[in-house]
Design an enzyme around this catalytic site. Structure first.
Site, PDB file in Angstrom:
ATOM      1  N   GLU A 180      -4.439  13.505   9.478  1.00  0.00           N
ATOM      2  CA  GLU A 180      -5.306  13.107   8.371  1.00  0.00           C
ATOM      3  C   GLU A 180      -6.660  12.798   8.985  1.00  0.00           C
ATOM      4  OE1 GLU A 180      -5.659   9.824   4.757  1.00  0.00           O
ATOM      5  OE2 GLU A 180      -4.855   9.220   6.679  1.00  0.00           O
ATOM      6  N   GLN A 184      -3.064  -5.100   6.654  1.00  0.00           N
ATOM      7  CA  GLN A 184      -2.791  -3.963   7.542  1.00  0.00           C
ATOM      8  C   GLN A 184      -3.573  -4.111   8.843  1.00  0.00           C
ATOM      9  OE1 GLN A 184      -3.911  -1.128   4.498  1.00  0.00           O
ATOM     10  NE2 GLN A 184      -1.820  -0.309   4.395  1.00  0.00           N
ATOM     11  N   ASP A 208      -3.546  10.611  -2.674  1.00  0.00           N
ATOM     12  CA  ASP A 208      -4.626   9.623  -2.624  1.00  0.00           C
ATOM     13  C   ASP A 208      -5.715  10.071  -3.598  1.00  0.00           C
ATOM     14  OD1 ASP A 208      -3.344   8.111  -0.676  1.00  0.00           O
ATOM     15  OD2 ASP A 208      -4.256   9.234   0.963  1.00  0.00           O
ATOM     16  N   ASP A 262       0.854  -1.192   0.000  1.00  0.00           N
ATOM     17  CA  ASP A 262       0.000   0.000   0.000  1.00  0.00           C
ATOM     18  C   ASP A 262       0.892   1.246   0.000  1.00  0.00           C
ATOM     19  OD1 ASP A 262      -2.139   1.745   0.129  1.00  0.00           O
ATOM     20  OD2 ASP A 262      -2.373   1.555   2.300  1.00  0.00           O
ATOM     21  N   ASN A 292      -1.860   3.593  13.013  1.00  0.00           N
ATOM     22  CA  ASN A 292      -3.201   3.008  13.078  1.00  0.00           C
ATOM     23  C   ASN A 292      -3.115   1.496  12.876  1.00  0.00           C
ATOM     24  OD1 ASN A 292      -6.226   3.024  12.829  1.00  0.00           O
ATOM     25  ND2 ASN A 292      -5.669   2.176  10.828  1.00  0.00           N
ATOM     26  N   HIS A 293      -2.133   1.103  12.062  1.00  0.00           N
ATOM     27  CA  HIS A 293      -1.982  -0.297  11.708  1.00  0.00           C
ATOM     28  C   HIS A 293      -0.531  -0.537  11.360  1.00  0.00           C
ATOM     29  CE1 HIS A 293      -2.945   2.114   8.103  1.00  0.00           C
ATOM     30  NE2 HIS A 293      -1.872   1.478   7.633  1.00  0.00           N
ATOM     31  N   ASP A 298      -1.280   9.644  10.210  1.00  0.00           N
ATOM     32  CA  ASP A 298      -2.129   8.908   9.282  1.00  0.00           C
ATOM     33  C   ASP A 298      -3.403   8.399   9.969  1.00  0.00           C
ATOM     34  OD1 ASP A 298      -2.404   7.597   6.644  1.00  0.00           O
ATOM     35  OD2 ASP A 298      -2.205   5.731   7.786  1.00  0.00           O
TER      36      ASP A 298
END
Lengths: 537, 558
Positions: B242, B169, B308, B60, B102-103, B201
């Site tokens: 974000e 993820q 993105d 990713d 986050n992951h 993020d």
């Protein structure tokens, strides 16, 4: 020697650096700086980029006023070294293209000077009239109300010959009688002595004091006086100083210098600007540079500074070359007066205004006034008028060269305490930080040298906007704009249909950045911009 | 008071792998970025945001990290990173990096250890369920067209783990204090290496309320915890969040100025495009008014395009359709049922509209952000899947591989755009450098002009009456400065009257130097804006410095 433009003399293009010799560099471990010490630090001045050093007095002296009480005008005090040391200093300086200026103290000698010893020995001595002697007033007191700068009456009773002698400063500093042609000749010979040894000019101590009223009239009271200014300011010194005949003496000094090539005569003159200007003399035949101390007293705000600069520029006589001083051995350090952040803006101001700038040692590393504990006070001024903050020791502390115990100044016990921050604020440490104030001074000096607009260009005031003081310097087709934000807030400055490139920011982070139509100045930021017209799109 | 540095910054987003290849392996790298610092400085940008360069399988684009304390060997070394930060600093540029917590990647040692042993402390770093609860209605994966579920069964662990993004993820469990300690260690590490802050993020997914995960979350307390920690290491450090939410949800993330310093303003972003598409100011002005006030240290980061998709989720459906119709006419330009995976220049096409868009962006209250390449009008590669079309290599020259890399074209991280109007022979830095009228040189002019107008970053704004539904007229005010900005969304010339009476303005200083305005007296000015025209004016009073031409500067003495 550096090439100088045909139209301007070295002292017009150049920058002067004041060395206070007691505090610059000690080489013999007595805790007091000396001439070999200055010689050993000339490379610092070369790398800084100044053109001349002015050394405060180094003559034999009992040091009642740290060398401003001279007992022999044509020698060097052992505490500073020897005449040979002085010659070596001049040689080494000249080898690096640096000029050497001396302090010349014509107004008074030390009471230990042989002239005064003879003068006070008898009313009939041929030297009696070399000083200013006067009978008491009818009531037995001093002849008039004149006050000494360091406090009290300016008249000292001399028991042996039953007369008063006059001293504008300490009693140990009797004033010479410049109305006596013999005194004039003797003192002009002092100039010749040093000029012959290669000295490039003089800073003349308290020049406006040299002649006093020949009728000894009382000074009138000063209506604006408040006690915090010290007792000396309670009178308006219109009779004890700044007499019209002073200018004749300046002319005579100038005549001596003019027999040599490109020597400079600088007058120390604490006078209102309109009076200051008279010292340029008729057709500028007087002092080359009557020292301009306005920046040391102006309140630090854009409107005030602009008023001061524009006012000074406007009063200059035709052909008079301006000059600016930001600090000296008698005034609080600039970093203490305006704060460390604004000290950088002040440096840019000093080095971009039209006229010869004089730097004070240590200002290039941002030294501040050092608090002096009462048991270490050395200044007679503080001792005679304590507690008003008039003492000058805080701005005379040893230069900070490196992070060693006494900052590299001495391996003995320093004559005044060092600043508490000397381990981090010193030449060696700041040399390694490309954003330091030391580098700012170096960059400003280099720019002043390379840009004719900055060194000899014209001065055009621009409108003030908020706390931004701005002006244009121009030389031929070159236009350089200087905009200084004198506040701790960001500020906007509209430029109009012009733009350019930033040559330097006091933050040292925006070289050659283009700007256009409108300028944003960060807090405490000054910028130098090379202007160009914004091309139509 | 000193204003925070980030309020007058210009941020430039760099995908390190696609910017410049210094060693000929086909991948852009950190030394490649360092190599191009003079170019970046010449743009006038002051803060570089580096997209992820950490060790990662890069399934990713690097947002699947296996190691938070290192550099992907294809992109360089830690030494390269330190050198980059230092050399950027010498040019007055700061470096911001990604904080992706986050992951992790499912190859991260934490996940590998955690899945093997349920009693391991690393097991509790992630969110596991033996039988996942049913998803609340409407609750979907962030990539709904590619990843149908939020829970994936792991055969090693014999349990389901939670993931809001791809299944590779797995989501970290922020309710676990040990996870938050790990995050603070990551902050420490990079702050010590000189970064100015982090682009944080997926903040709402990580800390916000999630009906699918029945654990009590404390977004405000956690964000305060991270912020306090960061500024204890560097008082100037920033957290740029974000936070892709509706306007009314955003204030939660600023807190009282003690949480995130800055938020990427996705809400305003989509409404700018709604106004471009509708050719009128209405949608944008509505969004500007809907945005909450920021705390004193808070700041919006505005952008046209990031790397993105352009997310249209916050537009009313009818406005979304107008945007789709205008800028993503083909179905394959649309993505995730909410957005558009395209670059700015191919969407707007018309140079006048591109200038309008950039001028508008820079005039929005906040800090502007540019995606690398948009300054030259870089194109896209619609043959690539997902969000990849916008992530094309930078085009430096008309030469081999667009000057991006000396590698064999088949070894490039991603093919260079070589064909069509955006091919590297038509769009590249080198040619635009030489062309005074190029988009690149116009962009530089824009940045310079903006940097002379701190009002946009620091001030307050108000709309001013412009009588035209097609021209957005707004004013920004800060300290001793006032600036008026006009933007004409329509393809026709618009005339309007600007009234600056309220601001004691008597003259307008034209900041771009291309305007024709007529003074109507009484502080009103008649302005004609051409099709897609824009204009910035500084409002001056009688005693302000005059905008006289240089020839009028006469010497006092010479």
């Amino acid at each position: 020697m550096r090439a100088v433009g045909r139209d301007h003399l070295w002292w017009q293009r150049g920058v002067i650096y004041q060395v206070y010799p007691r505090s610059f560099q000690d080489t013999n471990r007595d805790g007091v700086g000396d001439l070999p010490g200055i010689t050993s630090r000339l490379d610092h001045l070369s790398s800084l980029g100044v053109d001349a050093l002015w050394i405060s007095p180094v003559h034999p002296s009992p040091m009642a006023d740290f060398g401003y009480d001279i007992s022999d005008y044509v020698d060097v005090d052992p505490v500073f070294g020897t005449l040979e040391d002085f010659d070596a200093l001049v040689d080494e300086a000249h080898r690096r293209g640096l000029k050497v200026l001396m302090d010349y103290v014509p107004n008074h000698t030390s009471e230990e000077h042989p002239w005064f010893q003879r003068s006070r020995s008898s009313r009939d001595d041929p030297r009696r009239d070399w000083y200013i002697w006067h009978d008491p007033s009818p009531d037995g007191g001093p002849p008039n109300n004149w006050l000494a700068s360091f406090g009290g009456s300016a008249w000292e009773w001399d028991e042996r010959t039953a007369q008063y002698y006059y001293h504008a400063f300490l009693a140990q500093q009797p004033d010479l009688n410049w109305r006596n042609p013999q005194v004039q000749e003797a003192m002009l010979d002092v100039l010749r002595f040093w000029l012959d040894r290669g000295v490039d000019g003089f800073r003349v101590d308290v020049l406006w004091h040299v002649i006093k009223d020949d009728e000894f009239r009382d000074d009138p009271p000063n209506p604006d006086w408040v006690p915090a200014h010290g007792p000396h300011s309670s009178l308006d010194h219109v009779y004890s100083s700044d007499r019209p005949e002073t200018h004749d003496m300046v002319l005579r000094m100038r005549e001596v210098l003019d027999r040599y090539d490109e020597r400079v005569l600088i007058g120390e003159l604490y006078l209102p600007v309109n009076r200051l200007m008279t010292y340029y003399g008729e057709d500028c035949g007087g002092a080359h540079l009557p020292f301009n101390f306005e920046l040391m007293r102006v309140p630090w705000a854009a409107a005030e500074v602009k008023h001061t600069v524009d006012g000074y520029e406007g009063l200059l006589p035709e052909g008079g070359w301006p000059n600016w001083v930001l600090g000296n051995h008698d005034k609080h350090r600039v970093a203490s007066r305006v704060g460390p952040a604004q000290a950088r803006v002040a440096a840019m101001l000093l080095l971009t205004l039209r006229g010869t700038p004089t730097l004070y040692y240590g200002d290039e590393i941002g030294m501040q006034d050092v608090p002096i504990p009462p048991n270490r006070v050395r200044d007679p001024f503080e001792k005679s008028v304590p507690g008003l903050g008039l003492g000058r020791d805080p701005e005379r502390t040893p230069m900070q060269w490196d992070a060693s115990e006494n900052a590299g100044f001495t391996t003995g016990v320093p004559w005044l305490p060092l600043s508490a921050d000397h381990a981090v604020r010193n030449v060696e440490v700041l040399d390694r930080d490309p954003r330091s104030i030391l580098w700012l001074y170096r960059r400003l000096l280099a720019l002043r040298r390379s840009e004719g607009a900055l060194s000899v260009g014209s001065y055009t005031p621009l409108d003030r906007h908020g706390e931004v003081f701005a002006y244009m310097r121009r030389h031929g087709a070159e236009r350089i704009l200087v905009a200084l934000n004198l506040s701790h807030d960001g500020q906007v400055y509209p430029l109009g249909p012009i733009g350019g490139r930033t040559l330097l920011s006091t933050h040292l982070d925006t070289d050659h950045e283009p700007v256009r139509t409108s300028l944003f100045l960060r807090e405490n930021e000054g910028v130098i911009i090379r202007m160009q017209e914004v091309p139509p799109r | 008071m000193s204003e925070p540095w980030y309020k007058t910054a210009v941020i430039y987003a760099i995908d390190v792998a696609r910017f410049f290849d210094s060693d000929g392996d086909g991948w852009g790298d950190l030394r490649g970025v360092a190599n191009r610092l003079d170019y970046l400085a010449s743009l006038g940008v002051t803060c570089l945001w580096l997209l992820p360069f950490f060790p990662s399988p890069r399934l990713d684009n690097g947002y699947d990290i296996t190691e938070h304390y290192g550099v992907d060997p294809r992109l360089g070394t830690l030494q390269d990173f330190v050198d980059l930060v230092e050399r950027a600093g010498e040019r007055g540029m700061r470096v911001m990096i990604e904080l992706i917590v986050n992951h992790t990647s499912d190859k991260h040692p934490w996940f590998l250890a955690g899945r093997r042993d349920p009693s391991s402390r690393f097991h509790d770093y992630y969110i596991w369920e033996t039988s996942p609860p049913p998803l609340p209605p409407g609750h979907r994966n962030a990539f709904p067209t590619q990843e149908p579920s939020l829970w994936t069964y792991d055969e090693v662990a014999g349990q389901y783990y939670y993931h809001m993004f791809y299944r590779f993820q797995p989501q970290l469990d922020a309710t676990n204090p040990e996870v938050r300690e790990e995050i603070k260690r990551i902050l420490d590490f990079w702050l010590a290496l000189g970064v100015c802050g982090f682009r944080f993020d997926a903040v709402p997914i990580m800390v916000g309320h999630d009906p699918a995960v029945p654990r009590e979350r404390e977004p405000r307390a956690w964000l305060r915890e991270f912020r306090t920690h960061a500024i204890s290491r560097n008082p100037c450090a920033v957290l740029l969040g974000e936070v892709d939410l509706h306007a009314y949800q955003l204030v939660e993330y600023f807190g009282s100025g003690d949480q995130l310093n800055m938020l990427l303003d996705f809400f305003l972003n989509s409404h700018m495009f709604a106004s471009f598409a509708a050719r009128e100011k209405g949608p944008l002005l509505r969004a500007m008014r809907q945005l909450p006030a920021t705390p004193a240290t808070g700041q919006w980061v505005n952008f046209l395009r990031n790397l993105d998709e352009l997310n249209l989720s916050w537009l009313p459906l009818e406005e979304r359709d107008v945007v789709y119709e205008a800028f993503a006419p083909d179905e394959d330009m649309r993505i995730y049922e909410r957005g558009i995976a395209r670059r700015l220049a191919p969407m707007l096409r018309d140079r006048r509209r591109i200038e309008l868009a950039f001028s508008l962006l820079f005039s929005m209250p906040g800090t502007p952000l540019i995606a690398y390449g948009d300054e030259i009008g870089l194109g896209e590669d619609m043959s690539l899947p997902g969000r990849e079309p916008v992530r094309v290599p930078m085009q430096w020259s008309a030469g081999r591989n667009a000057g991006f890399s000396s590698a064999d074209p088949s070894h490039l991280v991603q093919p260079v755009v070589t064909k069509g109007p955006f091919g590297h022979r038509k769009v590249n830095v080198e040619d635009q450098e030489d062309d005074a009228g190029s988009l690149l040189n116009w962009f530089r002019l824009l940045v310079r002009t903006w940097r002379g107008c701190p009002e946009f970053g620091l001030g307050s704004w108000h709309p001013i009456d412009s009588t035209s539904s097609r021209v957005l007229a707004h004013i920004v005010i800060w300290r001793n400065g006032t600036v008026v900005a006009l933007h004409n969304f329509s393809p026709e010339q618009e005339e309007l009257t600007v009234d600056v009476t309220e601001h004691r303005g008597e003259r307008l200083l034209d900041l771009f130097g291309n305007a024709t305005q007529q003074d109507l007296g009484k502080d009103r000015f008649r302005v004609a804006l051409p099709a897609y025209g824009y204009q910035w004016y500084r409002v001056l009073g009688r005693h302000d410095p005059l905008s006289y031409p240089p020839t009028a500067y006469d010497d006092r003495r010479g």
